[in-house]
Design a protein around this motif. Structure first.
Motif, PDB file in Angstrom:
ATOM      1  N   UNK A 157     -57.167 -32.806 -15.598  1.00  0.00           N
ATOM      2  CA  UNK A 157     -55.761 -32.421 -15.742  1.00  0.00           C
ATOM      3  C   UNK A 157     -55.329 -31.391 -14.712  1.00  0.00           C
ATOM      4  N   UNK A 192     -54.115 -33.096 -11.535  1.00  0.00           N
ATOM      5  CA  UNK A 192     -52.997 -34.046 -11.569  1.00  0.00           C
ATOM      6  C   UNK A 192     -51.702 -33.290 -11.361  1.00  0.00           C
ATOM      7  N   UNK A 193     -50.948 -33.634 -10.355  1.00  0.00           N
ATOM      8  CA  UNK A 193     -49.686 -32.917 -10.141  1.00  0.00           C
ATOM      9  C   UNK A 193     -48.673 -33.286 -11.228  1.00  0.00           C
ATOM     10  N   UNK A 194     -47.906 -32.307 -11.674  1.00  0.00           N
ATOM     11  CA  UNK A 194     -46.827 -32.535 -12.626  1.00  0.00           C
ATOM     12  C   UNK A 194     -45.632 -33.082 -11.862  1.00  0.00           C
ATOM     13  N   UNK A 195     -45.046 -34.187 -12.328  1.00  0.00           N
ATOM     14  CA  UNK A 195     -43.977 -34.817 -11.521  1.00  0.00           C
ATOM     15  C   UNK A 195     -42.785 -33.882 -11.337  1.00  0.00           C
ATOM     16  N   UNK A 255     -39.845 -28.459 -15.047  1.00  0.00           N
ATOM     17  CA  UNK A 255     -38.544 -27.968 -15.501  1.00  0.00           C
ATOM     18  C   UNK A 255     -38.633 -26.537 -16.006  1.00  0.00           C
ATOM     19  N   UNK A 256     -39.703 -26.227 -16.745  1.00  0.00           N
ATOM     20  CA  UNK A 256     -39.826 -24.922 -17.386  1.00  0.00           C
ATOM     21  C   UNK A 256     -41.077 -24.232 -16.852  1.00  0.00           C
ATOM     22  N   UNK A 300     -43.525 -22.798 -18.258  1.00  0.00           N
ATOM     23  CA  UNK A 300     -44.843 -22.981 -18.889  1.00  0.00           C
ATOM     24  C   UNK A 300     -45.534 -24.280 -18.449  1.00  0.00           C
ATOM     25  N   UNK A 301     -44.769 -25.166 -17.827  1.00  0.00           N
ATOM     26  CA  UNK A 301     -45.431 -26.377 -17.358  1.00  0.00           C
ATOM     27  C   UNK A 301     -46.337 -26.100 -16.169  1.00  0.00           C
ATOM     28  N   UNK A 315     -51.929 -26.260 -19.954  1.00  0.00           N
ATOM     29  CA  UNK A 315     -50.977 -25.806 -20.967  1.00  0.00           C
ATOM     30  C   UNK A 315     -51.046 -26.658 -22.237  1.00  0.00           C
TER      31      UNK A 315
END
Lengths: 587, 70
Positions: free
Chosen positions: B20, B23-26, B29-30, B32-33, B38
Motif C-alpha cells: 500500500x 501505490x500512489x493515491x489517484x 482530497x483531504x 489524512x489521505x 491510513x
C-alpha cells in the motif's frame, strides 16, 4: 404493438388467483408472475402511459425513466428469488400478502403522480404487516401493531403534505420538492419508511418478528421505496446527506449490541440505507448513481442474509446468537451463501457491496464532505466487525448441543442464485453501471489504492476483533432504543385514558344520570316542585343556622354518649355502697 | 493449524501495508489521505471506537433484562 402493462398489476392481480391453484401448478404459477413482469418491464419505454383523469387531476400509473426502471428491475428480480425461497409455505394468506406487497412497491416506483403514489404507499404498509402477523405469536402481534401504528403516522404526515402541496402548487406530479411546510411533512412521511433516526424503530422492532419467508420480503421493499422516493423528490439536500451518515454509524453501533440474529440484520438495514440516503443527499451524478447502485446491491445481499438466518431459524428453531454456533458443518450451503452475503455487505473487493459503497464514499469526497466520508468509512469498519461476529457465533463457535439438517431445496436454490448475483455484479459491475439513472458512469471501482485500502481496513479491523472478542460476545438482553420513548408515551396515553379520563367519565355519568332522575321525578308532578322547593330551602336554612350556632343534633360523634349513663350508674352504686358501709360502721 | 493461520494473517497484513505504501493515491482530497497506511490505522482505531462506544452505551442504561418491556 400492445401497450406495456404497469408491472405492479401483474403482482396485484396475480395475487387474487393464488388460492385457485394447488401443489406444483401453484408453485409454477407463483414463479411465472415475476417472470412475466420481468418480460413486461423490458418492453417499457421511457415516457408516461396509463393516464387516467380523476377529479380534474391526472393519475399516472406508468411513468418510466431510468431511475424507475433500475429500481423496477431489482424489485422484480428479488421478488422472483424471495418467492422461490418461500415456495414451500402452505398458507395462501402469506403468499397473497407478499404478492400485494411486491406489487404495491412496484406501484410506488412507477407512479407518476402523488395521489397514486400515496395509495400504493398505504397498500404497502397494510399488506406488509400481515407478513409479521402470520408468525402468529404474541410478540409478532404486538410488534405488528407498533409497526402499523408508526406507518399510519408516517402515512398521515405524507397525505397532509401532499394535500398542502397540491393546493399550493395546483399540480400532483412527483417532482423535486421546494422547502416549505409541505416539504417537511412529505419528508417525514418518506423518512419514516427510510428509517431516519429517530423514527426508525419500527424496523428493528418488527422485522425480526416476521415469518421466516416474510422477513425476506420485508427487508427489501419498504426502505428501498423510501430511498427511491427521496431520490425523486429530495436529491441534493445536505440535511439528508448527513442523516445518511448518522444512520450508517448508528445502525452499526446498535447492531453490535444485539443478540437476536435477525434484529442484528435489521439494524444493518438502517446502517446500509444510510449509505443510500447519503448518496441521494449529496445529489451529484456520482452520489445518486452510487445510492441507487447501493439499493440494487443491498437488496441482493440483505435478502440473502435474511434468507440465510431464516433457514437457520427454520431448521433449528433458535433465533438468538447465544443459542447458535457450530452450524457450518450441518448447513454448508447456508453457511457459504451467508459468508458471500457477509463479504458483500462489508464491501470486500470482488463482491457487489464493494462497488456501490465505494461510489457513495467517493461522491462524499468529491463533494468535499470530509465528516460524512469518515462516518461512512467508520460504518464500513463496524459492518465488517459485526458480520465477523455474526458469522462466527452462528456458524463456527463451539456448540456441542446443536445439530441440524440443511434447509429445503427451494430455499437453497434461492440462496444460491442470490449469492451468484452478488458475486457476478461484484466482478462485472458494468452490467449495473449501464442501467443507473445517470447515463455516464465515470467511476472505476477496481483501482489498486481502493482495493488495498479496503483490504487494510478489514485486516486491521480483524485484528481489533481478535483483541476485543470478549467484548462483543452476545448477551441475553433487551437493548433500549428511541422506541423506549414511544412505548412509554403509549403507556402514558393508555394510563391517561384508563385512569383520569375514565374517572372523569364515571363522575360525569353519575352526576348526569342523577340529574335526569331528579328531573324525571319532578316532571311527574310539576305542582309539587314548589312544595319540595320550600321544604328544601327550609331544610337548608335550618341546617345552616344549626351549624352557625354550634348546635349538634347528635349527628356528630360523642364519646360520652353511651359511656355517661353507664358511668353514672356505676358511680351511684359506689356512692350507695360507701354510704351503706359508713352507716354500718358508725352505727 | 490455528497458529499457522494466525501467522499467515499477520504476514499478509504486513505485505498489504508495505504494498500500500508504494501505490500512489489517484486524487488526494483531504490531508489524512497522505498519511501512510491510513486505512489500516483507521480500521484498527475505528473498530476499537465502535466496540467501546457500543459497550459504553450498553453499560449506561440501554442494556436491560430480556423481559424489560413485559
Amino acid at each position: 404493438m400492445i401497450k406495456a402493462i404497469p408491472p405492479a398489476f401483474f403482482f396485484i392481480l396475480g395475487a387474487m388467483l393464488i388460492p385457485f391453484f394447488k401443489g406444483k401448478v401453484k408453485q409454477l404459477y407463483m414463479l411465472m408472475i415475476p417472470a412475466l413482469a420481468f418480460l413486461d418491464i423490458l418492453y417499457l419505454t421511457p415516457g408516461t402511459s396509463w393516464v387516467y383523469n380523476f377529479l380534474g387531476y391526472d393519475l399516472i400509473f406508468c411513468q418510466v425513466d431510468r431511475l424507475s426502471l433500475v429500481v423496477g428491475y431489482i424489485f422484480i428480480i428479488i421478488g422472483f428469488l424471495a418467492i422461490l425461497y418461500s415456495l414451500h409455505v402452505k398458507q395462501d394468506g402469506q403468499h397473497i400478502a407478499a404478492f400485494l406487497y411486491v406489487g404495491s412497491s412496484l406501484g410506488v416506483v412507477f407512479a407518476g403522480d402523488l395521489f397514486s403514489l400515496y395509495a400504493f404507499w398505504e397498500i404497502m404498509a397494510v399488506t406488509s404487516v400481515f407478513l409479521i402477523w402470520f408468525q402468529k405469536d404474541r410478540e409478532s402481534l404486538n410488534a405488528g401493531f407498533r409497526y402499523i401504528l408508526m406507518h399510519i403516522f408516517g402515512g398521515c404526515s405524507l397525505l397532509a403534505g401532499i394535500i398542502i402541496y397540491t393546493i399550493s402548487k395546483g399540480s400532483i406530479s412527483v417532482v423535486q420538492m421546494q422547502p416549505g411546510f409541505a416539504y417537511w411533512l412529505i419528508l417525514i412521511g418518506f423518512g419514516l419508511n427510510t428509517a431516519f433516526i429517530p423514527i426508525h424503530t419500527w424496523l428493528p422492532d418488527a422485522y425480526p418478528e416476521g415469518t421466516i419467508t416474510g422477513s425476506v420480503f420485508l427487508s427489501v421493499f419498504t426502505t428501498k421505496t423510501g430511498v427511491y422516493a427521496l431520490a425523486r423528490c429530495f436529491a441534493g439536500t445536505d440535511f439528508i446527506a448527513y442523516m445518511g451518515g448518522i444512520m450508517a454509524v448508528y445502525g452499526v453501533i446498535f447492531a453490535l449490541l444485539q443478540n437476536d440474529a435477525r434484529r442484528l440484520l435489521a439494524y444493518h438495514i438502517v446502517s446500509q440505507v444510510g449509505y443510500m440516503v447519503a448518496g441521494i443527499g449529496i445529489g451529484t451524478a456520482l452520489g445518486v448513481n452510487g445510492g441507487i447502485a447501493h439499493v440494487f446491491n443491498h437488496i441482493l445481499y440483505k435478502a440473502l442474509l435474511f434468507m440465510g438466518m431464516g433457514s437457520v431459524i427454520y431448521m433449528t428453531g433458535k433465533r438468538k446468537l447465544t443459542d447458535m454456533g457450530g452450524l457450518a458443518k450441518f448447513m454448508p450451503v447456508t453457511c457459504i451463501t451467508f459468508l458471500i452475503a457477509a463479504l458483500s455487505i462489508s464491501g470486500a473487493p470482488g463482491f457487489n457491496g464493494f462497488v456501490s459503497k465505494g461510489m457513495v464514499i467517493a461522491s462524499a469526497v468529491e463533494a468535499h464532505m470530509p465528516a460524512l466520508e469518515l462516518m461512512l468509512i467508520l460504518a464500513s469498519v463496524g459492518t465488517f466487525l459485526s458480520f465477523v461476529k455474526l458469522g462466527y457465533f452462528a456458524f463456527f463457535a463451539k456448540n456441542p448441543e446443536i445439530s441440524s439438517k440443511e434447509a429445503p431445496f427451494n430455499m437453497q436454490l434461492a440462496m444460491g442464485l442470490t449469492a451468484f448475483l452478488c458475486v457476478f455484479i461484484g466482478l462485472y459491475p458494468k452490467i449495473l453501471f449501464d442501467i443507473l439513472p445517470y447515463n455516464v458512469v465515470s467511476y472505476h471501482p477496481f483501482t489498486l489504492s481502493h482495493i488495498f485500502g479496503v483490504i487494510q481496513l478489514f485486516m486491521l479491523a480483524g485484528v481489533a476483533f481478535i483483541l476485543a472478542k470478549a467484548m462483543v460476545v452476545p448477551h441475553r438482553a433487551t437493548i433500549l432504543d428511541f422506541d423506549y420513548f414511544y412505548r412509554m408515551g403509549g403507556r402514558g396515553l393508555i394510563w391517561l385514558s384508563a385512569v383520569p379520563m375514565s374517572n372523569l367519565r364515571t363522575t360525569l355519568q353519575v352526576r348526569f344520570s342523577r340529574a335526569v332522575y331528579i328531573i324525571a321525578r319532578l316532571a311527574r308532578n310539576p305542582i309539587s316542585i314548589l312544595e319540595i322547593l320550600t321544604a328544601y330551602v327550609y331544610l337548608r336554612i335550618t341546617k345552616g343556622l344549626r351549624y352557625v350556632s354550634g348546635y349538634s343534633s347528635g349527628e356528630t360523634y360523642d364519646e360520652d354518649l353511651y359511656r355517661r349513663p353507664m358511668g353514672v350508674g356505676v358511680l351511684l352504686a359506689i356512692i350507695f355502697l360507701f354510704a351503706f358501709a359508713l352507716i354500718y360502721f358508725i352505727f | 493449524m490455528a497458529r499457522k493461520l494466525t501467522y499467515i494473517f499477520f504476514i499478509s497484513i504486513g505485505v498489504s501495508i508495505l504494498v500500500g505504501l508504494f501505490i500512489p493515491h489517484e486524487h488526494v482530497h483531504f490531508w489524512w489521505e497522505k498519511i501512510p497506511a491510513f486505512d489500516a490505522i483507521f480500521g484498527f482505531l475505528g473498530c476499537i471506537v465502535i466496540v467501546l462506544g457500543a459497550k459504553a452505551l450498553g453499560h449506561h442504561g440501554i442494556q436491560k433484562d430480556e423481559d424489560y418491556y413485559d
